[in-house]
Scaffold this active site. Structure first.
Site, PDB file in Angstrom:
ATOM      1  N   CYS A   2      59.349 133.728  62.329  1.00 49.69           N
ATOM      2  CA  CYS A   2      59.379 132.597  61.419  1.00 49.69           C
ATOM      3  C   CYS A   2      58.413 132.824  60.268  1.00 49.69           C
ATOM      4  O   CYS A   2      57.531 133.675  60.328  1.00 49.69           O
ATOM      5  CB  CYS A   2      59.018 131.319  62.160  1.00 49.69           C
ATOM      6  SG  CYS A   2      60.005 131.048  63.651  1.00 49.69           S
ATOM      7  N   ARG A  27      62.358 135.770  56.699  1.00 43.51           N
ATOM      8  CA  ARG A  27      61.809 135.817  58.054  1.00 43.51           C
ATOM      9  C   ARG A  27      62.466 134.789  58.981  1.00 43.51           C
ATOM     10  O   ARG A  27      62.161 134.753  60.182  1.00 43.51           O
ATOM     11  CB  ARG A  27      60.300 135.561  58.008  1.00 43.51           C
ATOM     12  CG  ARG A  27      59.512 136.631  57.291  1.00 43.51           C
ATOM     13  CD  ARG A  27      58.043 136.278  57.234  1.00 43.51           C
ATOM     14  NE  ARG A  27      57.450 136.287  58.557  1.00 43.51           N
ATOM     15  CZ  ARG A  27      56.751 137.292  59.055  1.00 43.51           C
ATOM     16  NH1 ARG A  27      56.567 138.391  58.330  1.00 43.51           N
ATOM     17  NH2 ARG A  27      56.221 137.229  60.249  1.00 43.51           N
ATOM     18  N   TRP A  76      63.294 130.866  62.568  1.00 42.23           N
ATOM     19  CA  TRP A  76      64.334 131.654  63.238  1.00 42.23           C
ATOM     20  C   TRP A  76      64.332 131.192  64.693  1.00 42.23           C
ATOM     21  O   TRP A  76      63.358 131.366  65.405  1.00 42.23           O
ATOM     22  CB  TRP A  76      64.027 133.142  63.124  1.00 42.23           C
ATOM     23  CG  TRP A  76      65.106 134.017  63.697  1.00 42.23           C
ATOM     24  CD1 TRP A  76      66.250 134.421  63.091  1.00 42.23           C
ATOM     25  CD2 TRP A  76      65.118 134.613  65.007  1.00 42.23           C
ATOM     26  NE1 TRP A  76      66.979 135.229  63.938  1.00 42.23           N
ATOM     27  CE2 TRP A  76      66.314 135.361  65.119  1.00 42.23           C
ATOM     28  CE3 TRP A  76      64.245 134.579  66.099  1.00 42.23           C
ATOM     29  CZ2 TRP A  76      66.646 136.069  66.264  1.00 42.23           C
ATOM     30  CZ3 TRP A  76      64.577 135.277  67.239  1.00 42.23           C
ATOM     31  CH2 TRP A  76      65.763 136.011  67.313  1.00 42.23           C
ATOM     32  N   ASN A 102      54.690 130.607  64.898  1.00 42.03           N
ATOM     33  CA  ASN A 102      55.536 131.801  64.927  1.00 42.03           C
ATOM     34  C   ASN A 102      55.201 132.562  66.199  1.00 42.03           C
ATOM     35  O   ASN A 102      54.028 132.857  66.459  1.00 42.03           O
ATOM     36  CB  ASN A 102      55.268 132.674  63.697  1.00 42.03           C
ATOM     37  CG  ASN A 102      56.128 133.917  63.671  1.00 42.03           C
ATOM     38  OD1 ASN A 102      57.158 133.988  64.336  1.00 42.03           O
ATOM     39  ND2 ASN A 102      55.707 134.904  62.897  1.00 42.03           N
ATOM     40  N   GLY A 103      56.203 132.889  67.004  1.00 44.87           N
ATOM     41  CA  GLY A 103      55.966 133.589  68.263  1.00 44.87           C
ATOM     42  C   GLY A 103      56.705 132.914  69.402  1.00 44.87           C
ATOM     43  O   GLY A 103      57.611 132.100  69.189  1.00 44.87           O
ATOM     44  N   GLU A 483      73.256 154.453  61.836  1.00 46.95           N
ATOM     45  CA  GLU A 483      72.669 153.568  60.833  1.00 46.95           C
ATOM     46  C   GLU A 483      73.737 152.972  59.916  1.00 46.95           C
ATOM     47  O   GLU A 483      73.683 151.791  59.568  1.00 46.95           O
ATOM     48  CB  GLU A 483      71.622 154.333  60.017  1.00 46.95           C
ATOM     49  CG  GLU A 483      71.014 153.570  58.863  1.00 46.95           C
ATOM     50  CD  GLU A 483      70.238 152.334  59.276  1.00 46.95           C
ATOM     51  OE1 GLU A 483      69.919 151.529  58.391  1.00 46.95           O
ATOM     52  OE2 GLU A 483      69.962 152.158  60.486  1.00 46.95           O
ATOM     53  N   LYS A 487      74.493 148.949  59.456  1.00 50.28           N
ATOM     54  CA  LYS A 487      74.497 148.231  58.184  1.00 50.28           C
ATOM     55  C   LYS A 487      75.796 147.439  58.007  1.00 50.28           C
ATOM     56  O   LYS A 487      75.779 146.299  57.554  1.00 50.28           O
ATOM     57  CB  LYS A 487      74.323 149.216  57.018  1.00 50.28           C
ATOM     58  CG  LYS A 487      72.929 149.768  56.888  1.00 50.28           C
ATOM     59  CD  LYS A 487      71.949 148.696  56.435  1.00 50.28           C
ATOM     60  CE  LYS A 487      70.599 148.784  57.016  1.00 50.28           C
ATOM     61  NZ  LYS A 487      70.373 148.882  58.425  1.00 50.28           N
ATOM     62  N   GLU A 490      75.780 144.421  60.431  1.00 52.09           N
ATOM     63  CA  GLU A 490      74.717 143.458  60.127  1.00 52.09           C
ATOM     64  C   GLU A 490      75.110 142.500  59.019  1.00 52.09           C
ATOM     65  O   GLU A 490      74.824 141.299  59.114  1.00 52.09           O
ATOM     66  CB  GLU A 490      73.444 144.200  59.683  1.00 52.09           C
ATOM     67  CG  GLU A 490      72.564 144.700  60.802  1.00 52.09           C
ATOM     68  CD  GLU A 490      71.296 145.327  60.267  1.00 52.09           C
ATOM     69  OE1 GLU A 490      70.228 145.064  60.828  1.00 52.09           O
ATOM     70  OE2 GLU A 490      71.363 146.091  59.275  1.00 52.09           O
ATOM     71  N   HIS A 506      85.996 161.654  73.907  1.00 56.44           N
ATOM     72  CA  HIS A 506      85.621 161.192  75.240  1.00 56.44           C
ATOM     73  C   HIS A 506      85.672 159.664  75.344  1.00 56.44           C
ATOM     74  O   HIS A 506      84.891 159.060  76.071  1.00 56.44           O
ATOM     75  CB  HIS A 506      84.223 161.694  75.600  1.00 56.44           C
ATOM     76  CG  HIS A 506      84.136 163.185  75.682  1.00 56.44           C
ATOM     77  ND1 HIS A 506      84.821 163.931  76.623  1.00 56.44           N
ATOM     78  CD2 HIS A 506      83.455 164.076  74.923  1.00 56.44           C
ATOM     79  CE1 HIS A 506      84.557 165.205  76.446  1.00 56.44           C
ATOM     80  NE2 HIS A 506      83.730 165.328  75.417  1.00 56.44           N
ATOM     81  N   LYS A 605      63.888 139.233  59.364  1.00 51.69           N
ATOM     82  CA  LYS A 605      63.350 140.513  58.936  1.00 51.69           C
ATOM     83  C   LYS A 605      62.310 141.078  59.885  1.00 51.69           C
ATOM     84  O   LYS A 605      62.407 142.209  60.329  1.00 51.69           O
ATOM     85  CB  LYS A 605      62.746 140.351  57.538  1.00 51.69           C
ATOM     86  CG  LYS A 605      62.241 141.643  56.932  1.00 51.69           C
ATOM     87  CD  LYS A 605      63.391 142.575  56.648  1.00 51.69           C
ATOM     88  CE  LYS A 605      62.942 143.847  55.979  1.00 51.69           C
ATOM     89  NZ  LYS A 605      64.040 144.803  55.835  1.00 51.69           N
TER      90      LYS A 605
END
Length: 610
Positions: A2, A27, A76, A102-103, A483, A487, A490, A506, A605
C-alpha cells in the site's frame, strides 16, 4: 504494497496528501482515504476505487476547520475485499485515533478475539484495524508507550502512521519490514512509504529501520526504537528528481520506461567498464570478488521479473566465470530449509529492495552463514541495508507496475558481475575487451529496435483478437520467453506461457492450432537451427508464428508468418535486445484492448507482503 503519506506543517494538508497519494497509486489502487484533525476531532473520508474517486468525494466536503496535519493511504487489498469500510484509515472505538498500515498482521485474528472480549467494536474486515484498537487499549496518556506496547504484541510486517486527536500537531510512524521514509523541510515534515511522494517538497530524507518509530511535528523528528532507546539518524538525499516520476509527454509510464532503456542501461554501466583492460569494476563489490570467485556455488534468489533476470544471470556467470549457479524463487527459498554454508554466495535481486519474500530469503541466508549480496534499484532500501555488499541498478524510479527498465538494468548489472568474475577465472584480455565493446553498443542497438514501434503496433492489432499465446526461446533467451509471456498476461490479460522451445513437443504442442500465436526468439546462436525446426513444427500444425530474428535473417523469415528484426550482438547479451519487442508488443496489445497498462488489475508495484 500500500501507499502511505503523512504531513505536518503550516500549509493545507489535504492537497499535499492527495498529491502524494497520486505519486504512490502504483503501490495499490483498490481504495484510498485520508484522516485529518478538524475542530478537535479526527475527521476522515475514504472511498473504494482510485484516488480520483476519493477526490470527487472530497469535493462535497467543507474546507474549513482543518489543522495542517494529516495521514493518507492507497490500498492493495489483502484482508477484506476492496470497499469503503475496508479502506484506510482505521479507527479506535472512540474515533480519537486513526491508523494507516502497509503490511500484514499475521496474528490479527488472535488479537481481534481478545479485543472483542474486552468490548471493542470493529468496523472492517481488515487485519489493520486491530492496530488502532490496540493503541487505544494501551493509551494511558503516553502515545509513544501505547504504540510501543501495541507493536510488541504484533507478528508480521508493518509500516504505520498514527494520528491522535489529543495530539493535533504530531504524527507517529513505525516500521518493521515495510518501508517508511521521512522528508525534512522548513517548518514542515512529511512521511511516506516511498520517496516519490516527497520529492516534490524536499530531497532531504531519513529512512526508518526495522523496529524504529518516530514522532514527527513541523519543528523536527525524534526517532527511537520500539524498546525506547533514542536513535540518531543520518540525513540522506533522494537520488532522483520530480521530472523522473512524471510522464514527460508519454501516454503511459510504461511506454516512457520502455523508451528510457537505452539511457538506463547506459547508466547502470557508466563508470563500471574498463575498455582497455576488458573488465568491469564494481565498487559495491570491492573486497568481495575474490570470495565470490572461490564460492562453491552462487544462489540467485528473486521473485517475478527479477527471477527471470536471475535465470539470465545463471547463464551469464556459468558461461563466463564457470562458477555453478542455482536460481531460487525467494518465496520458496526459506521455507524449504535450504542447505547453505560459508562457502556459498547468495545474490538477492529486488527492484524495490523491499520485496518481503526476497528480504526473508536474505535473512535466512545470512543466518546460515552465506555471503549475501544485493542487486536493487532503490538507494537505502532494506535489501541494500541488510546485505553485506551489492550493486545499485541506477535505473531511476519505475512507476509502471509491469517492470521493464529495471529488468534490463538487472541483466546489465549481472553481465558486469559475470564479466568481472570471468576475467578472474577463464576470460582472456581480448575476450574481455570484446565483451566490453558489445556492452557499450547495447544502448544504440536498443534505440534501433525502438524505431520499429509502428511495425510492432501492427502485430499488436492482430494479438488483441487472441485469448492465449505461447512464448518460446532457448539458452539465454528461454528466460526472455518467460518474461515476454509475463508482460503480456500482466497488462493485456491474455493468457500467455513461456517455455524452452525444445520442451514444446513435451506437452504444449497439443495447444497449437490456427488461433494460437507462438512468439519465437530465433536469434543466431548455437541452437538457432534447432529453433528453426521448432518453428516448422508449429507451422505444420497451423500455428501463427511471430519470430524475433537478427536483421537480414532470410531463413527465419521464410518459416515465420511475421518477423521482428533486431541487431546482432554476442549470445550472452542478446536478452537485453530480444526483450524489447516483447515489451512493446505487450504494451500496444494492452492499450488497443483498453487496459490500464500502468495499473493492471490485482497487481501492485512493491510487493511488501508474503
Amino acid at each position: 504494497m500500500c501507499g502511505i503519506v503523512g504531513y505536518v506543517g503550516e500549509r493545507q494538508a489535504l492537497p499535499i496528501l492527495i498529491s502524494g497519494l497520486k505519486r504512490l497509486e502504483y503501490r495499490g489502487y483498490d481504495s484510498a482515504g485520508v484522516a485529518m484533525i478538524r475542530d478537535g476531532a479526527v475527521w476522515s473520508e475514504k472511498k473504494k476505487g482510485r484516488i480520483c474517486d476519493l477526490e470527487r468525494s472530497l469535493e462535497t466536503q467543507p474546507s474549513d476547520g482543518f489543522l495542517p496535519v494529516g495521514i493518507a493511504h492507497t490500498r492493495w487489498a489483502t484482508h477484506g475485499a476492496p470497499s469503503d469500510v475496508n479502506a484506510h484509515p482505521h479507527f479506535d472505538c472512540k474515533r480519537g485515533i486513526a491508523v494507516v498500515h502497509n503490511g500484514i498482521i499475521e496474528n490479527y485474528a488472535e488479537i481481534r478475539r481478545g479485543l472483542l472480549e474486552k468490548g471493542h467494536v470493529f468496523a472492517s474486515e481488515t487485519d489493520s484495524e486491530v492496530l488502532a484498537h490496540l493503541i487505544e487499549t494501551f493509551d494511558e496518556g503516553d502515545m509513544v508507550a501505547a504504540i510501543q506496547r501495541s507493536l510488541h504484541l504484533v507478528r508480521g510486517t508493518f509500516g504505520i502512521l498514527v494520528l491522535a486527536s489529543r495530539e493535533p500537531d504530531r504524527i507517529y510512524a513505525a516500521r518493521r519490514g515495510s518501508p517508511l521514509v521521512i522528508g525534512l523541510a522548513d517548518d514542515e515534515n512529511l512521511v511516506a512509504s516511498d520517496g516519490s511522494a516527497l520529492v516534490e517538497h524536499t530531497k532531504k530524507v531519513i529512512y526508518l529501520s526495522d523496529d524504529e518509530m518516530a514522532a514527527i511535528d513541523r519543528r523536527g523528528v525524534h526517532v527511537r526504537t520500539l524498546q525506547d532507546s533514542r536513535v540518531s539518524k543520518s540525513v540522506q538525499e533522494l537520488s532522483f528528481g520530480l521530472e523522473q516520476i512524471q510522464k514527460g509527454g508519454y501516454d503511459h509510464f510504461m511506454l516512457k520506461e520502455i523508451f528510457e532503456q537505452p539511457e538506463t542501461i547506459g547508466d547502470s554501466m557508466r563508470g563500471r567498464l574498463l575498455s582497455d583492460e576488458g573488465r568491469a569494476k564494481l565498487g559495491g563489490l570491492e573486497g568481495y570478488l575474490e570470495r565470490i570467485r572461490n564460492s562453491e556455488r552462487i544462489i540467485i534468489t528473486a521473485c517475478g521479473t527479477s527471477w527471470h533476470a536471475g535465470l539470465i544471470g545463471e547463464y551469464l556467470i556459468e558461461k563466463l566465470a564457470h562458477i555453478p549457479v542455482e536460481v531460487e524463487y525467494a518465496s520458496e527459498f526459506r521455507y524449504r530449509d535450504p542447505i547453505l554454508s560459508r562457502n556459498d554466495t547468495v545474490i538477492a535481486i529486488s527492484q524495490s529492495g523491499e520485496t518481503a519474500d526476497t528480504l526473508a530469503a536474505v535473512r535466512e541466508a545470512r543466518q546460515k552463514g552465506a555471503l549475501v549480496l544485493g542487486l536493487c534499484n532503490v538507494v537505502g532500501s532494506s535489501v541494500a541495508r541488510e546485505t553485506a555488499a551489492g550493486v545499485y541498478l541506477h535505473a531511476g524510479p519505475e512507476i509502471g507496475v509491469a517492470s521493464t527498465k529495471a529488468f534490463t538494468s538487472q541483466v546489465a548489472v549481472l553481465s558486469l558481475i559475470a564479466l568481472a568474475l570471468g576475467r578472474m577465472t577463464s576470460l582472456s584480455n581480448d575476450e574481455g575487451r570484446l565483451m566490453v565493446q558489445e556492452l557499450m553498443s547495447i544502448p544504440d542497438k536498443i534505440r534501433a529496435i525502438l524505431g520499429q514501434t509502428d511495425r510492432i503496433l501492427a502485430l499488436a492489432r492482430k494479438m488483441t483478437k487472441k485469448r492465449n499465446a505461447l512464448y518460446l526461446g532457448r539458452g539465454f533467451n528461454y528466460p526472455v520467453a518467460l518474461e515476454g509471456a509475463l508482460k503480456m498476461k500482466e497488462i493485456s490479460y491474455i493468457h500467455a506461457e513461456g517455455y524452452p522451445a525444445a520442451e514444446m513437443k513435451h506437452g504444449p504442442i497439443a495447444l497449437i492450432d490456427e488461433d494460437m500465436p507462438v512468439i519465437f526468439l530465433a536469434v543466431k546462436d548455437p541452437v538457432y537451427e534447432k529453433v528453426l525446426s521448432n518453428i516448422q513444427e508449429v507451422k505444420a500444425r497451423g500455428g501463427w508464428v511471430i519470430a524475433v530474428v537478427n536483421s537480414g535473417d532470410r531463413d527465419a523469415a521464410r518459416n515465420a508468418d511475421e518477423v521482428i528484426e533486431i541487431p546482432e550482438t554476442s549470445q550472452p547479451l542478446s536478452p537485453m535486445l530480444t526483450v524489447i519487442p516483447l515489451q512493446l508488443l505487450a504494451y500496444h496489445t494492452a492499450v488497443l484492448k483498453g487496459c490500464d497498462v500502468d495499473q493492471p488489475r490485482n497487481l501492485a508495484k512493491s510487493v511488501t507482503v508474503e
